[in-house]
Design a protein around this motif. Structure first.
Motif, PDB file in Angstrom:
ATOM      1  N   PRO A   1      15.317  26.031  39.221  1.00 30.46           N
ATOM      2  CA  PRO A   1      15.905  27.326  39.008  1.00 30.46           C
ATOM      3  C   PRO A   1      16.643  27.948  40.439  1.00 30.46           C
ATOM      4  CG  PRO A   1      13.382  27.641  38.621  1.00 30.46           C
ATOM      5  CD  PRO A   1      13.763  26.074  39.117  1.00 30.46           C
TER       6      PRO A   1
ATOM      7  N   LEU B   1      20.073  26.134  39.617  1.00 27.76           N
ATOM      8  CA  LEU B   1      21.016  27.222  38.918  1.00 27.76           C
ATOM      9  C   LEU B   1      21.482  28.346  39.358  1.00 27.76           C
ATOM     10  CD1 LEU B   1      21.908  27.549  35.769  1.00 27.76           C
ATOM     11  CD2 LEU B   1      19.856  29.010  35.356  1.00 27.76           C
ATOM     12  N   LYS B   2      20.438  29.016  40.368  1.00 28.98           N
ATOM     13  CA  LYS B   2      20.986  30.240  41.123  1.00 28.98           C
ATOM     14  C   LYS B   2      22.343  29.955  41.814  1.00 28.98           C
ATOM     15  CE  LYS B   2      16.866  32.863  41.111  1.00 28.98           C
ATOM     16  NZ  LYS B   2      15.968  33.212  41.969  1.00 28.98           N
TER      17      LYS B   2
ATOM     18  N   ASN C   1      25.534  29.399  40.055  1.00 25.98           N
ATOM     19  CA  ASN C   1      26.079  30.142  39.547  1.00 25.98           C
ATOM     20  C   ASN C   1      26.681  31.184  40.460  1.00 25.98           C
ATOM     21  OD1 ASN C   1      25.706  29.672  36.673  1.00 25.98           O
ATOM     22  ND2 ASN C   1      23.781  31.136  36.560  1.00 25.98           N
TER      23      ASN C   1
ATOM     24  N   ARG D   1      30.112  29.453  41.475  1.00 25.24           N
ATOM     25  CA  ARG D   1      31.057  29.487  40.500  1.00 25.24           C
ATOM     26  C   ARG D   1      31.660  30.876  40.637  1.00 25.24           C
ATOM     27  NH1 ARG D   1      27.978  28.832  35.760  1.00 25.24           N
ATOM     28  NH2 ARG D   1      29.796  28.567  34.411  1.00 25.24           N
ATOM     29  N   LYS D   2      30.936  32.104  40.820  1.00 21.27           N
ATOM     30  CA  LYS D   2      31.289  33.296  41.056  1.00 21.27           C
ATOM     31  C   LYS D   2      32.157  33.358  42.007  1.00 21.27           C
ATOM     32  CE  LYS D   2      27.789  35.920  39.014  1.00 21.27           C
ATOM     33  NZ  LYS D   2      26.528  36.789  39.304  1.00 21.27           N
TER      34      LYS D   2
ATOM     35  N   ASN E   1      27.563  17.020  37.047  1.00 17.65           N
ATOM     36  CA  ASN E   1      28.260  17.846  36.180  1.00 17.65           C
ATOM     37  C   ASN E   1      29.252  18.759  37.285  1.00 17.65           C
ATOM     38  OD1 ASN E   1      29.046  19.342  33.978  1.00 17.65           O
ATOM     39  ND2 ASN E   1      26.979  19.977  33.441  1.00 17.65           N
TER      40      ASN E   1
ATOM     41  N   HIS F   1      32.147  21.460  38.178  1.00 16.78           N
ATOM     42  CA  HIS F   1      32.384  22.937  37.843  1.00 16.78           C
ATOM     43  C   HIS F   1      33.332  23.215  38.769  1.00 16.78           C
ATOM     44  CE1 HIS F   1      28.770  23.464  35.217  1.00 16.78           C
ATOM     45  NE2 HIS F   1      28.200  22.858  36.038  1.00 16.78           N
TER      46      HIS F   1
ATOM     47  N   PRO G   1      38.757  27.946  37.587  1.00 15.86           N
ATOM     48  CA  PRO G   1      40.005  27.684  37.009  1.00 15.86           C
ATOM     49  C   PRO G   1      41.161  27.770  37.904  1.00 15.86           C
ATOM     50  CG  PRO G   1      38.766  29.699  36.338  1.00 15.86           C
ATOM     51  CD  PRO G   1      37.724  28.764  37.238  1.00 15.86           C
TER      52      PRO G   1
ATOM     53  N   PRO H   1      37.122  34.815  36.254  1.00 15.64           N
ATOM     54  CA  PRO H   1      37.055  33.306  36.350  1.00 15.64           C
ATOM     55  C   PRO H   1      35.614  32.756  35.472  1.00 15.64           C
ATOM     56  CG  PRO H   1      36.095  34.588  38.081  1.00 15.64           C
ATOM     57  CD  PRO H   1      36.752  35.522  37.193  1.00 15.64           C
ATOM     58  N   ILE H   2      34.773  33.475  35.184  1.00 19.35           N
ATOM     59  CA  ILE H   2      33.533  33.078  34.207  1.00 19.35           C
ATOM     60  C   ILE H   2      33.527  33.946  33.080  1.00 19.35           C
ATOM     61  CG2 ILE H   2      31.135  32.435  34.211  1.00 19.35           C
ATOM     62  CD1 ILE H   2      31.283  31.822  37.182  1.00 19.35           C
TER      63      ILE H   2
ATOM     64  N   LEU I   1      25.065  29.003  31.436  1.00 17.03           N
ATOM     65  CA  LEU I   1      24.143  28.874  32.484  1.00 17.03           C
ATOM     66  C   LEU I   1      24.123  30.245  33.027  1.00 17.03           C
ATOM     67  CD1 LEU I   1      25.690  25.805  34.626  1.00 17.03           C
ATOM     68  CD2 LEU I   1      23.729  25.888  33.047  1.00 17.03           C
ATOM     69  N   GLN I   2      24.943  31.159  33.008  1.00 19.74           N
ATOM     70  CA  GLN I   2      24.720  32.664  33.511  1.00 19.74           C
ATOM     71  C   GLN I   2      23.542  33.117  32.553  1.00 19.74           C
ATOM     72  OE1 GLN I   2      28.415  34.845  33.641  1.00 19.74           O
ATOM     73  NE2 GLN I   2      28.102  34.675  35.860  1.00 19.74           N
TER      74      GLN I   2
ATOM     75  N   GLU J   1      20.247  31.859  33.522  1.00 17.10           N
ATOM     76  CA  GLU J   1      19.851  32.554  34.526  1.00 17.10           C
ATOM     77  C   GLU J   1      19.053  33.960  34.290  1.00 17.10           C
ATOM     78  OE1 GLU J   1      22.134  32.713  37.974  1.00 17.10           O
ATOM     79  OE2 GLU J   1      21.276  34.106  39.094  1.00 17.10           O
TER      80      GLU J   1
ATOM     81  N   MET K   1      15.979  33.768  32.568  1.00  9.91           N
ATOM     82  CA  MET K   1      14.823  33.282  33.400  1.00  9.91           C
ATOM     83  C   MET K   1      14.379  34.472  34.499  1.00  9.91           C
ATOM     84  SD  MET K   1      15.290  30.573  36.656  1.00  9.91           S
ATOM     85  CE  MET K   1      16.487  31.481  37.486  1.00  9.91           C
TER      86      MET K   1
ATOM     87  N   THR L   1      22.394  19.164  28.000  1.00  8.61           N
ATOM     88  CA  THR L   1      23.645  18.926  28.596  1.00  8.61           C
ATOM     89  C   THR L   1      24.139  17.730  28.130  1.00  8.61           C
ATOM     90  OG1 THR L   1      22.842  20.020  30.535  1.00  8.61           O
ATOM     91  CG2 THR L   1      24.893  18.573  30.901  1.00  8.61           C
TER      92      THR L   1
ATOM     93  N   GLY M   1      29.385  17.420  30.041  1.00  8.69           N
ATOM     94  CA  GLY M   1      29.021  18.340  30.885  1.00  8.69           C
ATOM     95  C   GLY M   1      28.780  19.962  30.083  1.00  8.69           C
TER      96      GLY M   1
ATOM     97  N   LEU N   1      14.112  24.645  32.584  1.00  9.02           N
ATOM     98  CA  LEU N   1      14.418  25.060  33.705  1.00  9.02           C
ATOM     99  C   LEU N   1      13.388  25.398  34.371  1.00  9.02           C
ATOM    100  CD1 LEU N   1      16.485  26.715  35.532  1.00  9.02           C
ATOM    101  CD2 LEU N   1      16.461  28.593  34.127  1.00  9.02           C
ATOM    102  N   GLY N   2      12.903  25.009  35.608  1.00  8.81           N
ATOM    103  CA  GLY N   2      11.834  25.501  36.300  1.00  8.81           C
ATOM    104  C   GLY N   2      10.571  24.583  36.010  1.00  8.81           C
TER     105      GLY N   2
END
Lengths: 235, 108
Positions: free
Chosen positions: A3, A6-7, A10, A13-14, A69, A71, A74, B3-4, B10-11, B14, B17, B27, B40, B107-108
């Motif tokens: 986890p 993942l956080k 993300n 990416r933000k 993977n 990322h 853009p 942008p996303i 993936l968001q 999250e 979760m 994946t 990917g 996840l986790g």
């Protein structure tokens, strides 16, 4: 997947930062690598290559199998100048997959009629770029021929480490630009990053052909850039 | 200009979760031939079988979602392979003729 990974992924990416989620396919453990993080050995080489190409895939390193993977943010093309070239370059760049942003304080040029469906700011580059900052996944094309509009934008692009900075104008015009930027304290290594005259030398004549030459040069810069963002040292 | 995208798997994983849901992530790790989704690509699945994203554009999602339930139960990641659908080799497959490898993990 962890986890925490993942956080972290993300969050990067933000922030429009390039990142790789690295998964060990043997035991399922993973970690996030941000662009510029040091990774040693054969895995490090694979990571650098993945950041450059933007391609995800499986690699064997140190007797283990990893999935990378990738990322990438853009890519964005920021055009300074709502000029004739921008009118053809904007739709071309969008087709190729770039976010397009056009900045020109001259409202006669920067009219929505001339630039439908494109993000257009009729403002000085300092103001527009303060609101939407440049970063290493931005290309900047300075196209106004007007130093008081182009120069500040070029300096911001050098500071932000944009992967491409091109400026319109003949060799003579560029020589004068270099003089002005040198006088303003921009060091030589940073000045060398400016592509001018702008675009690949394909003998482009019309605005559309010049746009092709610029876009090709931008794609080349994007695909061949190093893992370290090219940072200018301009103040 | 964002942008996303809002339907970003993936968001979504999250946020699921954060809501305390059990989440599996699939994946695409390898493709051969004409695969509909690039390496990917993600599909995220929760314990009730809700899912977002895609690994194949619809051909094998059902099988991946079913497998994700087992992954969520025992926590062990699995590598799935899908090829062209035919009676002998594959129950579900890719009509486009490609082959894909999908990694499914909790996840986790």
């Amino acid at each position: 997947m962890d986890p925490y990974s993942l956080k972290k992924l993300n969050a990067l990416r933000k922030e429009r930062r390039a990142a790789i989620l690295l998964t060990d396919l043997g035991d399922g453990r993973d970690r996030v690598i941000a662009e510029g993080d040091a990774v040693a050995g054969a895995l490090g080489e694979a990571v650098a290559k993945a950041f450059r190409s933007g391609k995800s895939g499986t690699v064997e390193a140190d007797g283990r199998s990893f999935f990378l993977n990738v990322h990438l943010p853009p890519p964005r093309l920021v055009m300074i100048g709502a000029v004739h070239i921008s009118q053809v370059l904007a739709p071309m760049a969008r087709l190729v997959g770039f976010d397009v942003h056009i900045v020109d304080p001259r409202t006669a040029f920067a009219s929505p009629e001339r630039f439908p469906e494109v993000r257009l700011d009729a403002e000085w580059p300092e103001d527009a770029l303060a609101r939407t900052p440049l970063d290493p996944y931005c290309a900047l094309a300075a196209l106004t021929h007007d130093p008081k509009i182009d120069d500040p934008a070029i300096r911001r692009a050098l500071d932000a480490g944009c992967f491409y900075i091109g400026a319109l104008g003949s060799r003579k015009t560029h020589a004068k630009r270099i003089e002005r930027l040198t006088a303003a304290g921009v060091p030589q290594p940073a000045l060398d990053l400016i592509r001018a005259p702008i675009g690949l030398p394909i003998g482009a004549a019309s605005p559309a052909e010049i746009a092709v030459a610029i876009l090709a040069e931008i794609i080349d810069a994007l695909r061949s850039r190093g893992i370290e963002p090219r940072k200018g040292e301009a103040a | 200009m964002t942008p996303i995208q809002t339907r970003d798997p993936l968001q979504i994983a999250e946020s699921w979760m954060r809501e305390g849901r059990d989440v599996a992530i699939a994946t695409v790790v390898e493709t051969w031939g004409s695969a509909p989704r690039p390496v990917g690509s993600h599909l995220v699945i929760d314990a009730d079988g809700h899912f977002e994203g895609s690994v194949s554009g619809g051909c094998v999602e059902g099988a991946v979602v079913a497998e994700a339930a087992d992954v969520l139960e025992d926590g062990k990641p699995r590598m799935l392979e899908f090829g062209v659908a035919d009676e002998t080799a594959w129950e579900v497959g890719l009509s486009c003729g490609g082959r894909i490898k999908v990694y499914v993990e909790r996840l986790g």
